[in-house]
Design an enzyme around this catalytic site. Structure first.
Site, PDB file in Angstrom:
ATOM      1  N   SER A 253     -38.038   7.458  -0.471  1.00 60.34           N
ATOM      2  CA  SER A 253     -38.498   8.986  -0.026  1.00 60.34           C
ATOM      3  C   SER A 253     -37.030   9.824  -0.449  1.00 60.34           C
ATOM      4  O   SER A 253     -36.113   9.267  -0.882  1.00 60.34           O
ATOM      5  CB  SER A 253     -38.533   9.133   1.402  1.00 60.34           C
ATOM      6  N   ASP A 325     -31.621  -5.033   5.172  1.00 61.16           N
ATOM      7  CA  ASP A 325     -32.377  -6.194   4.882  1.00 61.16           C
ATOM      8  C   ASP A 325     -32.679  -6.605   6.557  1.00 61.16           C
ATOM      9  O   ASP A 325     -31.753  -6.852   7.287  1.00 61.16           O
ATOM     10  CB  ASP A 325     -31.331  -7.488   4.349  1.00 61.16           C
TER      11      ASP A 325
END
Length: 783
Positions: A253, A325
């Site tokens: 984005s 992560d």
């Protein structure tokens, strides 16, 4: 003339209405929050019931009941990733004590619309009749227990990296996926990467795959059900054993907020364009929610209450992915004589199992056994090892985007920051601006604490590699009212200088910085920033990789080049690096870079073709750095040969005369209805629509390299004039409605492809002037 419809609605306490404007944007008005969220659910079903029904059945593992044995494996996979923890903790984890009540009101609205379709089948989307299926009722728990539609990472990358390591080429993995900050890749102690088998990721891919339909899958017998367990590079469930896994990590984005001191309006400007998979209907849905103590407009996911991007009349907010992560693959050694046990610590412990029954169309219900380790669901097993995925989805409060309920009332930076303390999934860069003139970027999300491993490769599941809680929002990057007068994010590595990531291991796999660099340059160099400038920037197709490659090309002596290479060099010489859809140089560059130059550069770096095959698709930055550092004698043959190949490639596709070449003739958007491949389907595709850009441009338009069809990008865009809200704009492609009979099914697609917008109206006076259809809702009398 405004169309009017009156409906009596089960559960509604007072009169309410839905005013649909000429762009298909619904403005919902109710007398209380309970009624408002009920109306939101009702309205979501009014426009998107087929999408909502598939979302629920896919997430809960109920597809085979409607569509047959070809969906049985996908159902089993989805059930592995349902939240199975304490529901009291789950409801309490979203930062507001009203979460359960809000979700209950929302699903009651969906169910009220389903009741309406039973009384009057003309309300039912035509896809149900085509399949002979019925929509299922929603429970509040369905909304939060379904996790597998979330964006999380990096299990797929761990598996890909392990396969490169098994080939003895771990250092070369940087060409597949760049990592930052600089970090030495190393195998975790005790990991043999050769143990990672083919197909280890299949159940995860099945669980997260969209619902697709093929005649052969729909016709599959119960005996053929296990075959339908692969996901190809297009994200479709297939039976072919040679199917390629989709590449992880291209969705992202852009967003930014500019302070009043740097805008033409003297007010903040906030822009947002989340990049997700191109779907029909769109993933996002624009809505306006109004009651006496809330006035919220923007976009969210149709299956969730509230809105995650937009404004509430006081503060504006948007988000991009912060690629932390949140997953780890654990390799568990099985007991040599008892396959029900796996090694942990100095001994063995049993797999936990759950027995469930999956209903199947035209067949008996099928029993399945779901197995779990202490680290999470068992996704694959061999005779000697089992493979379990630990993911934040197992934690309370990780239903994606539902944390937005905590900030829908925020009116200050401090209030927004406090609300984000409970945000868990996905990990995001939240950008904020308010009517007092303040701006901020605050990173939020649940990121594991890894003390002794970096998360870049699978790890043994014997207890040596554990999570130790989670980092808090206060531990993550932020920028509040910075002196430069703007904030932005574009999935780039935005850890501040000196950040101790090498000890914290938040994540190393970011998207390339090209979009972020272009955005920051525009915001820094082109003040003051205006609404029109923001819309132009969202549609900017400047390719920094193109400009960097062009600079290398133009620095070369080309007196001894072939006629074809010289023609190619001349076409690119005066080009401005913009991937316009009408541009011939843009076509030549993308064909050259993606199909010829990048593979040629990799061939010079990695001699073994088997290893090279494990490194695709290639990341841009490491190859650009290598290209810019190459000596002329090595560079000359690579450039000339690949340029010749690229020119011939373009000529074979679009003819020999470059006057007739253009990037948009190949590069296109095509929104495909899931049913459209079936005979007699009521679903219809939208497109093709010529597009510029690539996944390296601010106007993100990533594409399949075989078909050149875009598969990820900003189908929703929003530019907000903070404080003068009626001057704001948005677009949602291909349209707001998911019903093929609706005029708003595809009416925004052409505007979107041209980089245009529609008004995002906020005041009641402007909304009423633009009204096209008013749905008057009244409480249904008790029977």
């Amino acid at each position: 003339m405004v169309q009017r419809t009156r409906i009596e609605l089960e559960g509604l306490k007072a009169a309410a209405e839905i005013v649909v404007d000429t762009s298909g944007i619904p403005h919902l008005r109710a007398e209380s929050r309970a009624d408002l969220f009920l109306v939101q659910g009702f309205n979501a079903a009014r426009d998107r019931l087929w999408q909502l029904d598939l979302w629920r059945k896919r997430g809960l593992g109920l597809l085979a009941s409607d569509f047959g044995p070809g969906y049985l494996m996908q159902d089993q996979a989805a059930r592995l990733f349902l939240y199975r923890g304490d529901m009291t903790a789950e409801w309490a984890a979203y930062g507001t004590p009203n979460t359960r009540a809000i979700v209950q009101a929302f699903v009651s609205g969906i169910n009220a619309f389903i009741e309406l379709t039973q009384a009057d089948p003309s309300w039912l989307p035509p896809e149900f009749a085509a399949f002979g299926t019925k929509p299922g009722r929603f429970a509040a728990e369905d909304v939060v227990r379904i996790r597998s539609h979330a964006l999380a990472r990096n299990m797929l990358a761990e598996v890909a990296r392990a396969r490169v390591a098994a080939a003895g080429a771990l250092a070369a993995d940087i060409y597949r996926k760049d990592i930052a900050p600089p970090h030495v890749l190393a195998l975790p102690d005790g990991l043999d990467p050769a143990l990672i088998p083919a197909g280890v990721e299949d159940m995860f891919l099945l669980a997260t795959a969209p619902v697709t339909f093929r005649p052969d899958r729909l016709a599959a017998s119960l005996a053929e059900a296990p075959l339908w367990s692969k996901v190809n590079a297009q994200g479709e469930v297939v039976a072919e054993a040679s199917a390629l896994s989709p590449f992880e990590g291209r969705e992202g984005s852009n967003n930014w907020a500019v302070a009043p001191s740097r805008t033409t309006t003297g007010r903040p400007i906030l822009a947002s364009d989340p990049h997700r998979a191109h779907l029909l209907p769109s993933l996002r849905y624009i809505a306006h929610l109004t009651c006496p103590d809330l006035d919220l407009i923007g976009a969210g996911e149709p299956a969730l209450p509230g809105l995650s991007l937009g404004h509430n009349g006081k503060a504006a907010f948007s988000l991009t992915i912060f690629p932390a992560d949140q997953e780890d693959l654990y390799v568990c050694e099985r007991h040599p004589s008892d396959p029900r046990l796996y090694r942990y610590g100095d001994g063995y412990e049993p797999f936990q199992t759950v027995e469930e029954t999956i209903p199947v169309k035209d067949a008996s219900p099928q029993p399945v056994t779901l197995s779990f380790t202490r680290h999470g669901p068992l996704i694959h097993a061999t005779a000697t090892h089992a493979f379990a995925l630990r993911t934040v989805w197992q934690e309370p409060g990780t239903a994606p985007y539902l944390g937005s309920l905590a900030y829908m009332d925020c009116a200050s930076v401090e209030g927004f920051e406090a609300a984000l303390a409970s945000w868990a999934s996905p990990t995001v860069n939240q950008v904020y601006a308010d009517t007092s003139g303040r701006i901020a970027r605050i990173t939020a999300g649940k990121v594991p604490r890894r003390r002794n491993f970096d998360g870049l490769l699978p790890v043994p599941g014997d207890g040596r590699y554990e999570w130790h809680g989670f980092w808090t929002t206060a531990d993550l990057p932020r920028a509040i009212d910075p002196p430069e007068g703007f904030v932005f994010s574009a999935n780039e590595m935005n850890l501040p200088p000196g950040d101790p990531n090498l000890e914290r291991h938040l994540g190393y796999e970011w998207l390339e910085a090209s979009r972020a660099v272009v955005i920051s340059r525009h915001l820094a160099d082109q003040a003051p920033h205006g609404i029109e400038a923001a819309m132009r920037l969202q549609n900017d197709v400047t390719s920094l990789p193109a400009l960097r490659v062009q600079a290398v090309l133009l620095a070369q002596e080309h007196g001894d080049w072939s006629a074809t290479a010289t023609r190619a060099q001349a076409l690119l010489a005066d080009w401005d690096g913009r991937l316009l859809k009408a541009s011939a140089p843009a076509l030549l560059f993308e064909i050259w870079w993606m199909r010829h130059l990048k593979p040629a550069l990799l061939a010079g770096l990695v001699a073994d073709p088997a290893v090279r095959a494990k490194l695709t698709p290639l990341d841009n930055e490491p190859l650009l750095v290598h290209l810019e550092a190459m000596a002329r004698e090595a560079l000359h043959p690579v450039l000339t040969a690949s340029l010749e190949q690229a020119w011939e490639d373009c000529a074979a596709r679009l003819g020999p005369d470059p006057a007739f070449w253009s990037w948009g003739r190949l590069h296109h958007a095509h929104f495909i209805h899931p049913q459209s491949c079936l005979p007699g389907s009521p679903g219809r595709d939208v497109g093709p629509l010529e597009l510029g850009g690539s996944n390296s441009t601010v106007m993100n338009a990533g594409y399949d390299p075989g078909s050149f069809r875009t598969n990820v990008g900003a189908t929703f865009r929003m530019v907000l004039d903070v404080g003068h809200w009626d001057s704001s704009f948005a677009i949602n492609a291909p349209g707001q409605s998911g019903d093929p009979r609706s005029p708003h099914y595809d009416d925004l697609a052409a505007l979107w492809a041209e980089g245009r917008y529609v008004p995002l109206l906020y005041s009641q006076a402007e909304i009423d002037r633009a009204a096209e259809h008013v749905v008057e809702l009244r409480p249904k009398p008790a029977t």
